[in-house]
Design an enzyme around this catalytic site. Structure first.
Site, PDB file in Angstrom:
ATOM      1  N   HIS A  84     -12.210 -15.159  11.913  1.00  0.00           N
ATOM      2  CA  HIS A  84     -13.558 -15.692  12.102  1.00  0.00           C
ATOM      3  C   HIS A  84     -14.409 -14.667  12.833  1.00  0.00           C
ATOM      4  O   HIS A  84     -13.898 -13.813  13.571  1.00  0.00           O
ATOM      5  CB  HIS A  84     -13.511 -16.978  12.933  1.00  0.00           C
ATOM      6  CG  HIS A  84     -12.975 -18.156  12.196  1.00  0.00           C
ATOM      7  ND1 HIS A  84     -13.295 -19.450  12.556  1.00  0.00           N
ATOM      8  CD2 HIS A  84     -12.149 -18.261  11.127  1.00  0.00           C
ATOM      9  CE1 HIS A  84     -12.691 -20.293  11.743  1.00  0.00           C
ATOM     10  NE2 HIS A  84     -11.984 -19.597  10.873  1.00  0.00           N
TER      11      HIS A  84
ATOM     12  N   GLU B   9     -16.344 -14.861  15.431  1.00  0.00           N
ATOM     13  CA  GLU B   9     -16.220 -14.860  16.889  1.00  0.00           C
ATOM     14  C   GLU B   9     -14.948 -14.153  17.344  1.00  0.00           C
ATOM     15  O   GLU B   9     -14.959 -13.369  18.291  1.00  0.00           O
ATOM     16  CB  GLU B   9     -16.208 -16.292  17.439  1.00  0.00           C
ATOM     17  CG  GLU B   9     -17.438 -17.096  17.125  1.00  0.00           C
ATOM     18  CD  GLU B   9     -17.293 -17.960  15.879  1.00  0.00           C
ATOM     19  OE1 GLU B   9     -16.827 -17.447  14.835  1.00  0.00           O
ATOM     20  OE2 GLU B   9     -17.657 -19.144  15.933  1.00  0.00           O
TER      21      GLU B   9
ATOM     22  N   CYS C 192     -15.952 -23.186  15.999  1.00  0.00           N
ATOM     23  CA  CYS C 192     -14.934 -24.189  15.692  1.00  0.00           C
ATOM     24  C   CYS C 192     -13.991 -24.296  16.892  1.00  0.00           C
ATOM     25  O   CYS C 192     -14.129 -23.559  17.875  1.00  0.00           O
ATOM     26  CB  CYS C 192     -14.167 -23.784  14.435  1.00  0.00           C
ATOM     27  SG  CYS C 192     -13.106 -22.328  14.665  1.00  0.00           S
TER      28      CYS C 192
ATOM     29  N   CYS D 248     -12.167 -20.957  17.743  1.00  0.00           N
ATOM     30  CA  CYS D 248     -13.056 -19.979  18.369  1.00  0.00           C
ATOM     31  C   CYS D 248     -13.476 -20.425  19.764  1.00  0.00           C
ATOM     32  O   CYS D 248     -13.582 -19.601  20.676  1.00  0.00           O
ATOM     33  CB  CYS D 248     -14.262 -19.725  17.473  1.00  0.00           C
ATOM     34  SG  CYS D 248     -13.793 -18.898  15.924  1.00  0.00           S
TER      35      CYS D 248
END
Length: 169
Positions: A57, A59, A87, A90
């Site tokens: 992801h 992040e 999410c 993260c």
């Protein structure tokens, strides 16, 4: 705290990362980590499809780069700017890395862990609670995602229609 012009520049850097993802047909989510001196020390955009990696992801990648640059897993006094609400995974990385402030654009009603579905940043038992600024350039973030998914649906419809035409020929 950052001035409104600085926030705009950092969020634009995150949108630039999101556009790199979009160019590679990844979900357009981008993130940047800003160090204590105001320098961008980590950048990331979604690589899940490219790398076939569930944790790639934006992040996570930005946090990883920032940790490498600082030579520490502790990102104390750093800020994260991201185009979509983090999410749960993260949010956990943000808590564990001790990021001071999180700025995000679009809300994520399906997986958001900063208030939309759940707010992990407010769980008292966790040892760190970043400040969260929700909805910074919300419309721009939401529109980027809407456009991306609309384009995907249009491509799928066109492919289905082309396949149907080939079958009737």
């Amino acid at each position: 705290m950052f001035s409104s012009e600085e926030k705009k520049a950092y969020m634009q850097a995150a949108f630039d990362q999101a556009n790199l993802a979009k160019e590679q047909e990844e979900v357009p989510i981008g993130a940047v980590v800003v160090g204590p001196d105001g320098e961008i020390i980590g950048r990331g955009y979604n690589h899940r499809e490219l790398d076939q990696d569930a944790v790639a992801h934006a992040e996570i990648l930005a946090i990883r780069e920032a940790c490498q640059k600082l030579g520490s897993w502790r990102l104390i006094d750093c800020s994260l700017f991201v185009t979509l609400e983090p999410c749960a995974m993260c949010a956990g990385a943000i808590i564990n890395s001790r990021i001071k402030t999180v700025y995000f654009a679009a809300l994520d009603p399906k997986a958001g862990a900063a208030g939309s579905v759940v707010d992990l940043f407010s769980v008292e038992k966790f040892n760190h609670h970043p400040q969260v600024i929700r909805g910074l350039y919300r419309e721009q973030g939401a529109q980027l995602l809407k456009d991306f998914f609309r384009e995907i649906r249009e491509k799928q419809k066109a492919a289905k229609k082309a396949a149907e035409n080939c079958q009737t020929d």
